[in-house]
Design an enzyme around this catalytic site. Structure first.
Site, PDB file in Angstrom:
ATOM      1  N   ASP A 262       0.716  -1.098  -0.032  1.00  0.00           N
ATOM      2  CA  ASP A 262       0.185  -0.076   0.079  1.00  0.00           C
ATOM      3  C   ASP A 262       0.982   1.393  -0.021  1.00  0.00           C
ATOM      4  O   ASP A 262       2.102   1.076   0.255  1.00  0.00           O
ATOM      5  CB  ASP A 262      -0.840   0.221   0.974  1.00  0.00           C
ATOM      6  CG  ASP A 262      -1.991   0.835   1.103  1.00  0.00           C
ATOM      7  OD1 ASP A 262      -1.976   1.701   0.000  1.00  0.00           O
ATOM      8  OD2 ASP A 262      -3.411   0.856   1.624  1.00  0.00           O
TER       9      ASP A 262
HETATM   10  C1  BGC Z   1      -5.171   3.289   0.050  1.00  0.00           C
HETATM   11  C2  BGC Z   1      -4.818   2.344  -0.995  1.00  0.00           C
HETATM   12  C3  BGC Z   1      -4.988   3.295  -2.155  1.00  0.00           C
HETATM   13  C4  BGC Z   1      -3.487   4.038  -2.322  1.00  0.00           C
HETATM   14  C5  BGC Z   1      -3.369   4.822  -3.434  1.00  0.00           C
HETATM   15  C6  BGC Z   1      -3.783   4.298   0.262  1.00  0.00           C
HETATM   16  O1  BGC Z   1      -4.061   5.100   1.182  1.00  0.00           O
HETATM   17  O2  BGC Z   1      -4.860   2.792   1.350  1.00  0.00           O
HETATM   18  O3  BGC Z   1      -6.159   1.808  -1.016  1.00  0.00           O
HETATM   19  O4  BGC Z   1      -4.693   2.315  -3.474  1.00  0.00           O
HETATM   20  O5  BGC Z   1      -3.576   5.011  -1.056  1.00  0.00           O
HETATM   21  O6  BGC Z   1      -4.148   5.998  -3.548  1.00  0.00           O
END
Ligand code: BGC
Length: 856
Positions: A262
């Site tokens: 993530d």
């Molecule tokens: C989220 C993800 C997301 C990523 C990119 C993170 O804060 O948990 O689900 O894909 O950001 O935006």
């Protein structure tokens, strides 16, 4: 713009279907044909090896960390393009407006896998048009409790439903030559302290509840990427969890795509590299030469481990390579918008409809009031990385008004009208109407901390008037207020300028309730306890201006007055009221959990509307259940809209007026009180709460949601959900009959076909979701009374019936044996249940599962 270096592989695209470009025509071959093309896979692998062999160690390390927020490194020397990643589960967030689909939880409420695949394909084509290689969705974390801030991004409480919907979604996305990403691996079931909290469960709980959707995404949908979660699992960060990433996903399930972090979820580069993480996003903060080169040199990290990651990145680049953007590819897609509307129509769940108040008819409804904070502007989704910027979004107000105007001719009684108000009492009126017992004492201090001798004056109101003070001042207002009626009161504070700060005290206690929220610069603060008539409250507002002039306001509001005068008036003069409220992107989003109660004063607003007009229909947005106790028995109808996407208002109008018969079914049990939820006591970490890595122990085990409610041994007090899993009303009625089992004596692994008939016995066409649950009688290990093992959606005309067959396999009867560390099917009697919710299963049959050893 999308990098265009794709010359080496533009003639074959492997996406679950094989598409060959010949004489200007794309020929799409089905997945089955693809499966017969081992030579393509082999050719890809040769190509991967060849490209890898040309890279130095430093080049390889560069490839496993992102280069910028949405891109991986390119390596032109071997013809490797930069991969473009983009959110998200409900629409593209790539900096260009896009179609906003309903949230994944809404998709789950359709229980329609065919539609889920179409939504996936629409998203895939939106992604393709934007040059995106890897879509960061779907999210498949299981809903444990309604307050989890990301439930709206996930697919409910049941692993089978989430698996089926996710598989269809992924197949759809990947049919467009774009990789999907299943996230967040694993047990991201709360947003509390998400970088440090550990979700702790035993292997059986993980295998049966939290892993199946990921497993199905890999094994059945061949998902291209898995995203590791922020949270720890059993004390180890997901990105460092080798059991999850390597043993399970890569070795046991055969995952050969990319495991991506993530955004900022790597905490130890060498540990994550060894545990099986392949790509750190958005930057190679730990997957960097600085961290990994010394580790390779001193033997803490084998170069072959890095090779495997690079191999996966190259393989993904080759595998998911859509054709170069076609000149006719459009960023605005009417087809995608149409899919969004269809999903919205199918997802709304009608939870209550007394006296058949719905559908509304023009014969009965001349004047319709649309009232509520979410009626306009449109509330299309929750917040965080799932937010989608759209070209258009239809608010409830506009959708209903357009519909009424378009159908005005159908109304013989009068010219239909839609009346609107947000429902919020005008703050200025509240400030002006507030009676402080002896006015307010105003003290201006020539300090920033209310110290020293003040300049004192008296005011009747604090009414957003301009107050000028010397630079470096602080201001205090004090007074008392006497309750005239018994009940709940709120303070309203207007904080005149963005950088001003204030503290509010009632009877000496600072009001810091979690329900304090900001609307523009208005704060609503509930007094901590109901007041008796005649009770006097000491009030104090300490104000720290950022400037020499301020515009503060202070007022007191009784709960029964929480409704603007206009809303009160139009509600009482209308034939029906549609209240549109619930959560939105500011009150429900990643990074924190939300309240179980509706946001800010909405409970009181609904009650006050219902008192004005008994035909008050409540419609709600949100990722799941809310506390309905304050108003449910006062309103005749309730429609849950989840987050309906850009077409929400249009779909709502069609459902309210019966042009579309509601067909959504709850993908999650709706409890009455938050305490009824089996995770209530374990949802947040037990002491010590301030530990560096708080542990959240999933003590309910597999008894989550309906699995808990229906199982007497787990739920000895027989707590019933307010609305059960699988439930949803329709404007017609259905019945189930004629259950037939293809066999009543089985051995583990023998297939079983369950056949039955669904009949539309009501007056209009509609869709029913037939749900099949399986339960082991007298199990040796504690098991839920029954669990969902199959379902199908049937659309029937009035009077029509259809015989459907559902199939069960070995896993349908199995549980994860902690002792044997494998799936087990006990020799036992099993009950097969069929019906339309976990609490309404009229058809029952029984099979005997024999010991494997008795097979002839
Ligand atoms: C989220 C993800 C997301 C990523 C990119 C993170 O804060 O948990 O689900 O894909 O950001 O935006």
């Amino acid at each position: 713009m999308r990098p265009t270096n794709r010359s080496f592989f533009t003639h074959v695209i492997l996406t679950g279907t094989l598409r060959l470009f010949a004489a200007s025509v794309w020929i799409t071959l089905p997945a089955a044909v693809l499966a017969q093309q081992p030579s393509s896979e082999t050719a890809t692998e040769h190509r991967v090896d060849d490209m890898l062999s040309k890279l130095t160690l430093t080049q390889k390390i560069d490839l496993i960390g992102g280069v910028s927020t949405w891109y991986t490194h390119a390596e032109p020397s071997i013809g490797l393009r930069s991969l473009h990643l983009s959110d998200g589960p409900a629409g593209m967030r790539s900096g260009i407006p896009a179609t906003a689909y309903p949230a994944p939880v809404a998709l789950a409420a359709t229980w329609d896998t065919v539609l889920a695949k179409r939504l996936g394909a629409a998203l895939g084509s939106d992604a393709h048009a934007r040059g995106v290689d890897i879509l960061l969705g779907p999210g498949v974390n299981i809903a444990r409790a309604p307050v989890s801030g990301r439930n709206f991004e996930y697919m409910g409480e049941d692993p089978l439903l989430a698996s089926r919907m996710a598989v269809a979604y992924i197949q759809g996305v990947q049919s467009q030559g774009v990789s999907a990403t299943v996230k967040h691996f694993m047990m991201n079931n709360q947003e509390f302290n998400r970088h440090h909290a550990s979700s702790d469960a035993d292997e059986r709980t993980m295998r049966e509840i939290y892993l199946p959707a990921f497993e199905a995404a890999v094994k059945d949908a061949h998902v291209g990427a898995i995203m590791d979660s922020y949270n720890l699992v059993n004390g180890t960060h997901s990105t460092q969890n080798s059991w999850m990433n390597t043993d399970l996903a890569k070795k046991e399930w055969g995952f050969d795509g990319i495991i991506v972090s993530d955004w900022v979820s790597v905490y130890d580069g060498v540990a994550a590299a060894n545990a099986g993480l392949d790509l750190e996003m958005p930057f190679g903060r730990y997957f960097s030469q600085e961290t990994l080169l010394p580790a390779v040199k001193d033997g803490r990290l084998a170069e072959s481990v890095i090779d495997d990651k690079v191999r996966r990145i190259i393989r993904t680049a080759l595998r998911f390579q859509p054709p170069d953007t076609h000149p006719a590819d459009s960023l605005f897609s009417e087809d995608s918008d149409a899919v969004a509307l269809e999903v919205t129509l199918e997802s709304a769940v009608l939870l209550k409809n007394e006296k058949s108040i719905l559908p509304l008819s023009f014969a009965r409804t001349c004047t319709l009031a649309v009232i509520g904070p979410n009626a306009s502007p449109a509330v299309i989704g929750g917040g965080g990385s799932a937010v989608v910027d759209t070209y258009k979004s239809v608010s409830a107000l506009v959708g209903i008004s357009d519909y009424v105007q378009a159908h005005a001719a159908e109304n013989g009684r009068c010219r239909p009208r839609v009346l609107y108000d947000s429902g919020w009492p005008a703050n200025y009126d509240v400030f002006a109407a507030t009676r402080f017992d002896h006015g307010l004492r105003q003290e201006v201090f020539h300090s920033r901390d209310w110290s020293g001798a003040p300049q004192t004056s008296q005011r009747e109101h604090l009414n957003e008037d301009r107050i000028v003070s010397a630079p470096g001042s602080s201001i205090r207002w004090t007074g008392t207020f006497t309750a005239t009626r018994p009940g709940n009161y709120f303070l309203i504070v207007h904080d005149g300028r963005v950088a001003d700060k204030h503290h509010v005290f009632a009877d000496g206690k600072e009001l810091t309730s979690p329900r304090t929220s900001l609307i523009g610069e208005l704060y609503y603060l509930p007094l901590p306890a109901p007041l008796k008539a005649g009770q006097v409250v000491q009030l104090r507002l300490d104000y720290l201006p950022n400037d020499t002039e301020v515009f503060p306001g202070l007022g007191v509001l009784f709960e029964e007055d929480i409704l603007s005068d206009r809303a009160r008036s139009i509600a009482s003069h209308s034939d029906a009221v549609v209240f549109v409220g619930g959560f939105d992107k500011t009150t429900e989003h990643e990074g924190s959990d939300r309240t179980f109660s509706l946001p800010l004063l909405q409970d009181a607003m609904i009650r006050n509307l219902a008192a004005q007009n008994p035909n008050t229909i409540v419609t709600l947005t949100g990722g799941g259940n809310v506390d309905m106790r304050p108003w449910l028995d006062r309103v005749p109808a309730l429609l849950h809209l989840w987050y309906p996407g850009q077409e929400g208002g249009k779909a709502l109008a069609q459902i309210l007026f019966g042009e579309h018969n509601p067909e959504g079914k709850l993908p999650v049990s709706f409890e009455t009180a938050q305490e009824d939820n089996p995770t209530f006591h374990s949802y947040y970490p037990q002491a010590p709460a301030n530990a560096e890595e708080p542990h959240i122990r999933y003590t309910e085990g597999v008894f989550l949601g309906y699995r808990y409610y229906v199982t007497p041994s787990a739920n000895p007090s027989h707590i019933a959900p307010r609305f059960p899993f699988g439930y949803g009303l329709s404007y017609t009625k259905f019945s189930f009959s004629d259950l037939h089992l293809s066999s009543t004596n089985l051995h583990p692994g023998d297939p079983l076909t369950v056949t039955f008939t669904v009949h539309n016995t009501g007056p209009v066409s509609g869709s029913e979701v037939a749900q099949l649950y399986v339960g082991e009688q007298s199990p040796q290990v504690p098991r839920p009374l029954f669990e969902l093992k199959s379902f199908t959606k049937v659309n029937l005309k009035p009077g029509e019936s259809r015989t459907v067959s559902l199939y069960l396999d070995k896993r349908s009867f199995a549980y994860w044996s902690l002792a044997k560390k494998q799936w087990e099917v006990d020799p036992a009697h099993f009950t097969i249940y069929v019906g339309d919710s976990s609490e309404s299963l009229p058809l029952r049959g029984e099979i005997i599962m024999h010991d494997e050893g008795t097979r002839k």
